[in-house]
Design a protein around this motif. Structure first.
Motif, PDB file in Angstrom:
ATOM      1  N   TYR A   1       1.082  -1.150  -0.019  1.00  0.00           N
ATOM      2  CA  TYR A   1       0.032  -0.051  -0.006  1.00  0.00           C
ATOM      3  C   TYR A   1       0.695   1.385   0.041  1.00  0.00           C
ATOM      4  N   LEU A   2       1.776   1.168   0.677  1.00  0.00           N
ATOM      5  CA  LEU A   2       2.789   2.613   0.952  1.00  0.00           C
ATOM      6  C   LEU A   2       3.449   2.902  -0.040  1.00  0.00           C
ATOM      7  N   ILE A   3       3.919   1.863  -0.870  1.00  0.00           N
ATOM      8  CA  ILE A   3       4.570   2.315  -2.259  1.00  0.00           C
ATOM      9  C   ILE A   3       3.480   2.606  -3.338  1.00  0.00           C
ATOM     10  N   THR A   4       2.567   2.152  -3.417  1.00  0.00           N
ATOM     11  CA  THR A   4       1.617   2.150  -4.475  1.00  0.00           C
ATOM     12  C   THR A   4       0.783   3.769  -4.460  1.00  0.00           C
ATOM     13  N   SER A   5       0.460   3.947  -2.975  1.00  0.00           N
ATOM     14  CA  SER A   5      -0.693   5.221  -2.829  1.00  0.00           C
ATOM     15  C   SER A   5      -0.010   6.233  -3.529  1.00  0.00           C
ATOM     16  N   PRO A   6       1.284   6.991  -3.308  1.00  0.00           N
ATOM     17  CA  PRO A   6       1.624   8.305  -4.051  1.00  0.00           C
ATOM     18  C   PRO A   6       1.933   7.963  -5.450  1.00  0.00           C
ATOM     19  N   LEU A   7       1.930   6.920  -6.114  1.00  0.00           N
ATOM     20  CA  LEU A   7       2.712   6.442  -7.293  1.00  0.00           C
ATOM     21  C   LEU A   7       1.363   6.113  -8.412  1.00  0.00           C
ATOM     22  N   ILE A   8       0.322   5.292  -7.914  1.00  0.00           N
ATOM     23  CA  ILE A   8      -0.692   5.260  -8.885  1.00  0.00           C
ATOM     24  C   ILE A   8      -2.105   5.512  -8.343  1.00  0.00           C
ATOM     25  N   ASN A   9      -2.791   6.421  -8.812  1.00  0.00           N
ATOM     26  CA  ASN A   9      -4.200   6.676  -8.532  1.00  0.00           C
ATOM     27  C   ASN A   9      -4.776   7.049  -9.956  1.00  0.00           C
ATOM     28  N   PRO A  10      -6.263   7.200  -9.891  1.00  0.00           N
ATOM     29  CA  PRO A  10      -6.866   7.652 -11.007  1.00  0.00           C
ATOM     30  C   PRO A  10      -6.473   8.846 -11.683  1.00  0.00           C
ATOM     31  N   ILE A  11      -6.253   9.886 -10.774  1.00  0.00           N
ATOM     32  CA  ILE A  11      -5.699  11.163 -11.109  1.00  0.00           C
ATOM     33  C   ILE A  11      -4.455  11.099 -11.860  1.00  0.00           C
ATOM     34  N   ILE A  12      -3.493  10.397 -11.204  1.00  0.00           N
ATOM     35  CA  ILE A  12      -2.157  10.426 -11.944  1.00  0.00           C
ATOM     36  C   ILE A  12      -2.317   9.464 -13.242  1.00  0.00           C
ATOM     37  N   VAL A  13      -3.106   8.478 -13.299  1.00  0.00           N
ATOM     38  CA  VAL A  13      -3.453   7.656 -14.576  1.00  0.00           C
ATOM     39  C   VAL A  13      -3.932   8.836 -15.604  1.00  0.00           C
ATOM     40  N   VAL A  14      -4.729   9.367 -15.286  1.00  0.00           N
ATOM     41  CA  VAL A  14      -5.451  10.243 -16.323  1.00  0.00           C
ATOM     42  C   VAL A  14      -4.514  11.262 -16.799  1.00  0.00           C
ATOM     43  N   MET A  15      -3.519  11.913 -15.792  1.00  0.00           N
ATOM     44  CA  MET A  15      -2.407  12.832 -16.157  1.00  0.00           C
ATOM     45  C   MET A  15      -1.699  12.305 -17.073  1.00  0.00           C
ATOM     46  N   PHE A  16      -1.157  11.037 -16.628  1.00  0.00           N
ATOM     47  CA  PHE A  16      -0.233  10.390 -17.491  1.00  0.00           C
ATOM     48  C   PHE A  16      -0.650  10.136 -19.003  1.00  0.00           C
ATOM     49  N   VAL A  17      -1.937   9.730 -19.119  1.00  0.00           N
ATOM     50  CA  VAL A  17      -2.373   9.541 -20.615  1.00  0.00           C
ATOM     51  C   VAL A  17      -2.450  10.688 -21.293  1.00  0.00           C
ATOM     52  N   VAL A  18      -2.792  11.838 -20.792  1.00  0.00           N
ATOM     53  CA  VAL A  18      -3.057  13.322 -21.449  1.00  0.00           C
ATOM     54  C   VAL A  18      -1.648  13.651 -21.711  1.00  0.00           C
ATOM     55  N   SER A  19      -0.661  13.521 -20.719  1.00  0.00           N
ATOM     56  CA  SER A  19       0.531  14.034 -20.979  1.00  0.00           C
ATOM     57  C   SER A  19       1.531  13.162 -21.940  1.00  0.00           C
ATOM     58  N   PHE A  20       1.451  11.728 -21.799  1.00  0.00           N
ATOM     59  CA  PHE A  20       2.641  10.820 -22.297  1.00  0.00           C
ATOM     60  C   PHE A  20       1.962  10.011 -23.145  1.00  0.00           C
ATOM     61  N   GLY A  21       0.726   9.661 -23.240  1.00  0.00           N
ATOM     62  CA  GLY A  21      -0.078   8.809 -24.143  1.00  0.00           C
ATOM     63  C   GLY A  21      -0.634   7.648 -23.326  1.00  0.00           C
ATOM     64  N   LEU A  22      -1.376   6.778 -24.174  1.00  0.00           N
ATOM     65  CA  LEU A  22      -1.874   5.455 -23.176  1.00  0.00           C
ATOM     66  C   LEU A  22      -1.035   4.427 -23.413  1.00  0.00           C
ATOM     67  N   LYS A  23      -0.061   4.385 -24.355  1.00  0.00           N
ATOM     68  CA  LYS A  23       1.033   3.098 -24.189  1.00  0.00           C
ATOM     69  C   LYS A  23       2.065   3.411 -23.112  1.00  0.00           C
ATOM     70  N   ILE A  24       2.396   4.332 -22.943  1.00  0.00           N
ATOM     71  CA  ILE A  24       3.428   4.708 -21.838  1.00  0.00           C
ATOM     72  C   ILE A  24       2.646   4.693 -20.646  1.00  0.00           C
ATOM     73  N   SER A  25       1.594   5.092 -20.494  1.00  0.00           N
ATOM     74  CA  SER A  25       0.568   5.223 -19.184  1.00  0.00           C
ATOM     75  C   SER A  25       0.310   3.618 -18.696  1.00  0.00           C
ATOM     76  N   LEU A  26      -0.171   2.772 -19.720  1.00  0.00           N
ATOM     77  CA  LEU A  26      -0.416   1.404 -19.411  1.00  0.00           C
ATOM     78  C   LEU A  26       0.866   0.750 -18.942  1.00  0.00           C
ATOM     79  N   PHE A  27       1.833   1.007 -19.697  1.00  0.00           N
ATOM     80  CA  PHE A  27       3.204   0.217 -19.324  1.00  0.00           C
ATOM     81  C   PHE A  27       3.422   0.686 -17.646  1.00  0.00           C
TER      82      PHE A  27
END
Length: 313
Positions: A89-115
Motif C-alpha cells: 500500500y505504502l509504495i502504491t499510494s503516491p505513485l498510482i491513482n486515477p488522477i495520476i493515470v489520467v494525467m499520464f494518458v493526457v501527457s505521455f499517451g496511453l501506451k506509456i501510461s499502461l506500461f
C-alpha cells in the motif's frame, strides 16, 4: 523575504494536511476495525498473495502523497495488518491513482501510461511479497513493539480468570464504544498523534525548505547531457526530495519537450513521489534505520528500472 513567506506557507499547509489526516484516518480505521473485524481480517490481515493485490488496489484508490500515506500505514500496523501488505500500500499510494493515470494518458499517451501502471503493479507486488518472507519484527522500533505488547496484554491471558476478566472488559468496552465510540477513538488517535508530532514538525519543515530552495532550472542546467547515468543520479536525488506526483507530471512533460530524456524524468518522478526525506523522518517514529534504508532502496530500484526501460525503449 518573499521566499521565506512561501516556505512558511508551505510548512503550514503540509503540517495541517498531515495532522488532520493522521487523526481522522486513525479514527476511521480503528472504527472500521472494531465494527467490521471479520471483513478486515478476511481482506487485509491474511498473509497471502491475493491480500497483496488488494493492498495495491487500495493504494491505487487513495490519492495520497508519500507523507500523507503515513497515517493510514500507522493505522494498519495498529490493526495488525502484516508489514509486507502495508509496504504494498505504502509504495502504491503516491505513485498510482486515477488522477495520476489520467494525467499520464493526457501527457505521455496511453501506451506509456499502461506500461507505467503495469510495471509498477508487478514490481510492487514482487518486492512487498519478498519482504513478507523476512522476519519483519526486526524492523520495528522497541517503543512501537512495547506499545503493541501492552495493548495485547491488557486483554490476553491464558488462565480462566483472566479470560473472564478479558470477556468482561471486552463487554464493557463494546458498551462504551456503542455509547460514545467516536469520541473515545478520537482521543486514542490524538494520543498517537502527540507521539509523532515532533517527527511531523521536523519532516514537514524539511519538506517546505526543499520545495522552497530546490532550483527550478536544475534539469536544464545539470541533467540534460548525462545520458544513462542521469537515470541513476535523478533517482538518488529524487528520493530525498518531497513532491506530489500529480503536480510533477506537467513539469516532467515540459522538461521532456525541452530535451530532457524521458527515462531521466521518469526516474526522478518515481523516486521523488515514492519516497522523500520528510517521509523517512515520519517513518522513523515506527521503524529502525534498517527499514528506512530498505524502503528507500526499493523506491530507488523501481525508479531506476523504469527509467532505464524508458531510456532504451
Amino acid at each position: 523575504m518573499e521566499k521565506l513567506l512561501f516556505i512558511l506557507k508551505d510548512f503550514l499547509v503540509l503540517f495541517a494536511e498531515i495532522s488532520i489526516l493522521f487523526v481522522l484516518v486513525s479514527v476511521a480505521v480503528a472504527y472500521l476495525n472494531e465494527r467490521y473485524a471479520k471483513f478486515f481480517n478476511e481482506h487485509l490481515k491474511k498473509d497471502s498473495f491475493v491480500t497483496y493485490i488488494k493492498a495495491v488496489i487500495l493504494g491505487c484508490l487513495t490519492p495520497f502523497c508519500s507523507c500523507s500515506s503515513i497515517p493510514l500505514l500507522n493505522a494498519f500496523l495498529k490493526a495488525k495488518v502484516p508489514l509486507g501488505v502495508c509496504i504494498a500500500y505504502l509504495i502504491t499510494s503516491p505513485l498510482i491513482n486515477p488522477i495520476i493515470v489520467v494525467m499520464f494518458v493526457v501527457s505521455f499517451g496511453l501506451k506509456i501510461s499502461l506500461f507505467y501502471v503495469g510495471f509498477l503493479f508487478c514490481v510492487i507486488l514482487l518486492l512487498s511479497f519478498c519482504v513478507s518472507k523476512i522476519n519483519t519484527q526486526i524492523f520495528f522500533n522497541e517503543d512501537f513493539l512495547k506499545n503493541d505488547l501492552e495493548q495485547k496484554s491488557s486483554c490476553c491471558s491464558n488462565d480462566n480468570s483472566s479470560k473472564k476478566t478479558c470477556e468482561k472488559s471486552k463487554s464493557m468496552f463494546e458498551t462504551n464504544l456503542r455509547k460514545n465510540k467516536i469520541k473515545e477513538l478520537f482521543w486514542q488517535s490524538f494520543k498517537e498523534y502527540k507521539k509523532i508530532l515532533p517527527y511531523i514538525i521536523i519532516g514537514m519543515g524539511i519538506g517546505a525548505l526543499i520545495q522552497g530552495f530546490f532550483p527550478e532550472d536544475f534539469f536544464q542546467n545539470y541533467m540534460k547531457d548525462y545520458g544513462v547515468l542521469g537515470v541513476f543520479i535523478a533517482a538518488f536525488i529524487g528520493v530525498l526530495l518531497y513532491m506530489n506526483c500529480t503536480a510533477m507530471i506537467p513539469v516532467a512533460l515540459a522538461l521532456t519537450t525541452s530535451g530532457i530524456p524521458l527515462g531521466i524524468m521518469m526516474s526522478f518522478l518515481i523516486a521523488g513521489a515514492g519516497c522523500s526525506l520528510p517521509e523517512l523522518i515520519l517513518l522513523k517514529r515506527i521503524f529502525k534505520v534498517s527499514f528506512l534504508v530498505l524502503f528507500a532502496s526499493m523506491i530507488v530500484f523501481i525508479a531506476i528500472s523504469f527509467g532505464l526501460l524508458m531510456f532504451f525503449i
